[in-house]
Design a protein around this motif. Structure first.
Motif, PDB file in Angstrom:
ATOM      1  N   UNK A   1       0.856  -1.183   0.000  1.00 20.36           N
ATOM      2  CA  UNK A   1       0.000   0.000   0.000  1.00 20.36           C
ATOM      3  C   UNK A   1       0.893   1.234   0.000  1.00 20.36           C
ATOM      4  N   UNK A   2       0.406   2.298  -0.654  1.00 16.64           N
ATOM      5  CA  UNK A   2       1.239   3.487  -0.827  1.00 16.64           C
ATOM      6  C   UNK A   2       0.589   4.738  -0.252  1.00 16.64           C
ATOM      7  N   UNK A   3       1.438   5.657   0.171  1.00 20.02           N
ATOM      8  CA  UNK A   3       0.965   6.890   0.802  1.00 20.02           C
ATOM      9  C   UNK A   3       1.880   8.040   0.393  1.00 20.02           C
ATOM     10  N   UNK A   4       1.285   9.125  -0.044  1.00 19.24           N
ATOM     11  CA  UNK A   4       2.048  10.348  -0.308  1.00 19.24           C
ATOM     12  C   UNK A   4       1.701  11.369   0.760  1.00 19.24           C
ATOM     13  N   UNK A   5       2.718  11.842   1.437  1.00 20.61           N
ATOM     14  CA  UNK A   5       2.476  12.740   2.564  1.00 20.61           C
ATOM     15  C   UNK A   5       2.201  14.157   2.078  1.00 20.61           C
ATOM     16  N   UNK A   6       1.699  14.961   2.997  1.00 19.72           N
ATOM     17  CA  UNK A   6       1.445  16.360   2.701  1.00 19.72           C
ATOM     18  C   UNK A   6       2.770  17.080   2.473  1.00 19.72           C
ATOM     19  N   UNK A   7       2.757  18.046   1.579  1.00 18.63           N
ATOM     20  CA  UNK A   7       3.967  18.799   1.273  1.00 18.63           C
ATOM     21  C   UNK A   7       4.567  19.400   2.549  1.00 18.63           C
ATOM     22  N   UNK A   8       5.863  19.207   2.729  1.00 15.21           N
ATOM     23  CA  UNK A   8       6.544  19.749   3.896  1.00 15.21           C
ATOM     24  C   UNK A   8       6.560  18.833   5.098  1.00 15.21           C
TER      25      UNK A   8
END
Lengths: 113, 113
Positions: free
Chosen positions: B21-28
């Motif tokens: 499973x994949x997750x892209x975090x919030x910028x910064x």
């Protein structure tokens, strides 16, 4: 014993009612506390943080009693849109290098016309 | 919206298979935490990644593993899937490993048959 325990509910209330949720926590090292709201099949969303001095955000009032290890959430003038699961959450980071959110099992609220 | 994205949205696997499973975090944000939410329960902490290192772990077996990449996105891998692994998997990003404000993605719903 679970680290965070909530009133299991479910709560079914008419529009306009006042409803109160209670929560207790067992880890006295817990640093911060929150109420999250979770709609059906969606992610939890932060409703409000909870402070010892109590805090209010519109119709929502949250209170923390560290001596009793007790947290509450009061919703006044309930709206249909308040129907959701309310999660009591503690941030535990005492003695560790990471912040772990510990959730209660949630209380289901249904507001009916 | 939180700016945290997860993929896929839904997934069906059979016992014994492996899943990523994949997750892209919030910028910064440089910290990603993963949670498992079984039906009718609150989310449970799996582990946290901070600056590409596992920074803390909950009560999950070693077949739950993860990665964090230089852009702070993250993967959760589960090997030898069991029926009880069926759940909503949530990732949350934050601006530090001890941050009390964690922003959740929409989750991946995993069904193991």
């Amino acid at each position: 014993r679970k680290e965070v325990e909530q009133d299991p509910g479910p709560f079914n209330v008419p529009e306009g009612a006042t409803v109160a949720f209670n929560c207790t926590y067992s880890n006295s090292a817990s640093q911060s506390f929150f109420w999250y709201r979770q709609d059906c099949r969606k992610e939890p969303k932060l409703l409000m943080s909870v402070y010892s001095s109590g805090n209010e955000d519109g119709r929502f009032t949250a209170q923390l009693n560290r001596a009793s290890q007790y947290i509450s959430l009061l919703i006044r003038d309930s709206k249909l849109s308040d129907s959701a699961t309310y999660l009591c959450v503690a941030l535990n980071a005492g003695g560790t290098s990471y912040g772990k959110l510990t959730f209660g099992q949630g209380t289901i609220l249904t507001v009916h016309p | 919206e939180t700016g945290v994205t997860q993929s896929p949205t839904h997934l069906i696997k059979t016992r014994g298979q492996q899943v990523t499973l994949r997750c892209s975090s919030q910028s910064g944000h440089n910290t990603v935490s993963w949670y498992q939410q079984a039906l009718g329960q609150g989310p449970q902490f799996i582990f946290q990644y901070y600056r590409e290192e596992e920074n803390g772990r909950g009560n999950f077996p070693p077949r739950f593993s993860g990665l964090q990449f230089p852009n702070y996105s993250s993967e959760l891998n589960v090997n030898a899937l069991e029926l009880d692994d069926s759940a909503l998997y949530l990732c949350a990003s934050s601006s530090g490993q001890l941050s009390d404000t964690q922003y959740f993605g929409p989750g991946t719903r995993l069904t193991v048959l």
